[in-house]
Design an enzyme around this catalytic site. Structure first.
Site, mmCIF file in Angstrom:
data_model
loop_
_atom_site.group_PDB
_atom_site.id
_atom_site.type_symbol
_atom_site.label_atom_id
_atom_site.label_comp_id
_atom_site.label_asym_id
_atom_site.label_seq_id
_atom_site.Cartn_x
_atom_site.Cartn_y
_atom_site.Cartn_z
ATOM 1 N N SER A 170 -40.726 26.130 -59.520
ATOM 2 C CA SER A 170 -40.244 25.284 -60.618
ATOM 3 C C SER A 170 -38.999 25.912 -61.245
ATOM 4 C CB SER A 170 -41.324 25.137 -61.693
ATOM 5 O OG SER A 170 -42.466 24.529 -61.165
ATOM 6 N N ARG B 59 -47.358 32.006 -52.211
ATOM 7 C CA ARG B 59 -46.166 31.802 -51.410
ATOM 8 C C ARG B 59 -45.835 33.052 -50.606
ATOM 9 N NH1 ARG B 59 -43.281 29.465 -56.656
ATOM 10 N NH2 ARG B 59 -44.739 31.010 -57.412
ATOM 11 N N HIS C 145 -46.280 22.495 -55.157
ATOM 12 C CA HIS C 145 -47.542 22.276 -55.883
ATOM 13 C C HIS C 145 -48.331 21.142 -55.220
ATOM 14 C CE1 HIS C 145 -45.276 23.836 -59.633
ATOM 15 N NE2 HIS C 145 -46.230 24.724 -59.419
ATOM 16 N N LYS D 183 -43.690 30.133 -72.928
ATOM 17 C CA LYS D 183 -42.755 29.972 -71.802
ATOM 18 C C LYS D 183 -41.523 29.124 -72.123
ATOM 19 C CE LYS D 183 -45.373 31.211 -67.771
ATOM 20 N NZ LYS D 183 -46.025 30.790 -66.546
HETATM 21 P P1 ADP Z 1 -47.868 29.588 -63.535
HETATM 22 O O1 ADP Z 1 -47.108 29.640 -64.811
HETATM 23 O O2 ADP Z 1 -49.349 29.603 -63.702
HETATM 24 O O3 ADP Z 1 -47.402 30.552 -62.465
HETATM 25 P P2 ADP Z 1 -46.756 27.503 -61.884
HETATM 26 O O4 ADP Z 1 -46.687 26.054 -62.194
HETATM 27 O O5 ADP Z 1 -45.468 28.218 -61.648
HETATM 28 O O6 ADP Z 1 -47.591 28.112 -63.047
HETATM 29 O O7 ADP Z 1 -47.669 27.733 -60.600
HETATM 30 C C1 ADP Z 1 -49.001 27.314 -60.550
HETATM 31 C C2 ADP Z 1 -49.608 27.777 -59.246
HETATM 32 O O8 ADP Z 1 -48.955 27.137 -58.152
HETATM 33 C C3 ADP Z 1 -49.489 29.281 -58.957
HETATM 34 O O9 ADP Z 1 -50.657 29.707 -58.276
HETATM 35 C C4 ADP Z 1 -48.282 29.362 -58.057
HETATM 36 O O10 ADP Z 1 -48.334 30.501 -57.232
HETATM 37 C C5 ADP Z 1 -48.449 28.090 -57.257
HETATM 38 N N1 ADP Z 1 -47.192 27.594 -56.710
HETATM 39 C C6 ADP Z 1 -46.031 27.352 -57.343
HETATM 40 N N2 ADP Z 1 -45.088 26.915 -56.497
HETATM 41 C C7 ADP Z 1 -45.667 26.878 -55.278
HETATM 42 C C8 ADP Z 1 -45.209 26.547 -53.963
HETATM 43 N N3 ADP Z 1 -43.942 26.193 -53.722
HETATM 44 N N4 ADP Z 1 -46.092 26.637 -52.961
HETATM 45 C C9 ADP Z 1 -47.358 27.040 -53.184
HETATM 46 N N5 ADP Z 1 -47.860 27.380 -54.375
HETATM 47 C C10 ADP Z 1 -47.021 27.307 -55.411
#
Ligand code: ADP
Length: 160
Positions: A129, A91, A18, A42
């Site tokens: 995450s 990703r 992130h 969630k």
């Molecule tokens: P959500 O519940 O909206 O998917 P996340 O916190 O899992 O929330 O992810 C938020 C955003 O960050 C999404 O666009 C996700 O694809 C991106 N994201 C999560 N992990 C990574 C990573 N390791 N690299 C790049 N983008 C990421």
């Protein structure tokens, strides 16, 4: 005109992946709002307040980045914040399928909101995450995947 962008997510918790996306967005745009979703469905490991605080702590050195929590529709929050660009991280192709569907829905709900997809450094391409939570809960070392403050909080949770 100043470009204000919104990067929404659950951030349960924020990872180095992130953070990589946040830094890229902060270099490209004038103002970046990290919109941390309440996501009641969630069943998150960390509360909304904890998740917002982690984001605020680890982006402290980036002057054009702000962390805010929100409940309800992301597009309503984007309108409230007067952000007209949405940032999402991509990703792998798995993300692409999901994000493509979301984008089309957002475009219906808020036609003026343009989506921008950023890819992280390759070392973060398989970081999520969900994986970090699983490893930490089972006693694994997550220090190379998340900022220090988050790693400590995860270790504390694992002991409970
Ligand atoms: P959500 O519940 O909206 O998917 P996340 O916190 O899992 O929330 O992810 C938020 C955003 O960050 C999404 O666009 C996700 O694809 C991106 N994201 C999560 N992990 C990574 C990573 N390791 N690299 C790049 N983008 C990421």
């Amino acid at each position: 005109m100043k470009k204000k962008v919104i990067y929404p997510g659950t951030f349960d918790p924020i990872t180095n992946g992130h953070l990589d996306i946040i830094k890229r967005a902060a270099d490209m745009f004038d103002e970046v709002i990290i919109a941390v979703a309440a996501s009641p469905s969630k069943n998150t490991l960390f509360t909304l307040d904890e998740r917002v605080k982690f984001v605020a702590d680890v982006t402290h050195s980036l002057p054009n980045v702000t962390a805010k929590g929100f409940a309800g529709l992301m597009v309503d929050f984007a309108k409230q914040e007067q952000a007209n660009v949405l940032i999402r991280g991509l990703r792998t192709t798995v993300d692409f399928e999901y994000e493509f569907g979301l984008t089309n829905m957002y475009r219906r709900l808020m036609p003026g909101l343009e989506s921008v997809f950023l890819t992280p450094a390759e070392e973060y391409a398989f970081l999520s995450s969900t994986i970090v939570r699983e490893v930490a809960i089972h006693g694994g070392d997550v220090t190379s995947f998340v900022p220090e403050v988050v790693a400590k909080a995860l270790m504390a949770k694992a002991k409970i």
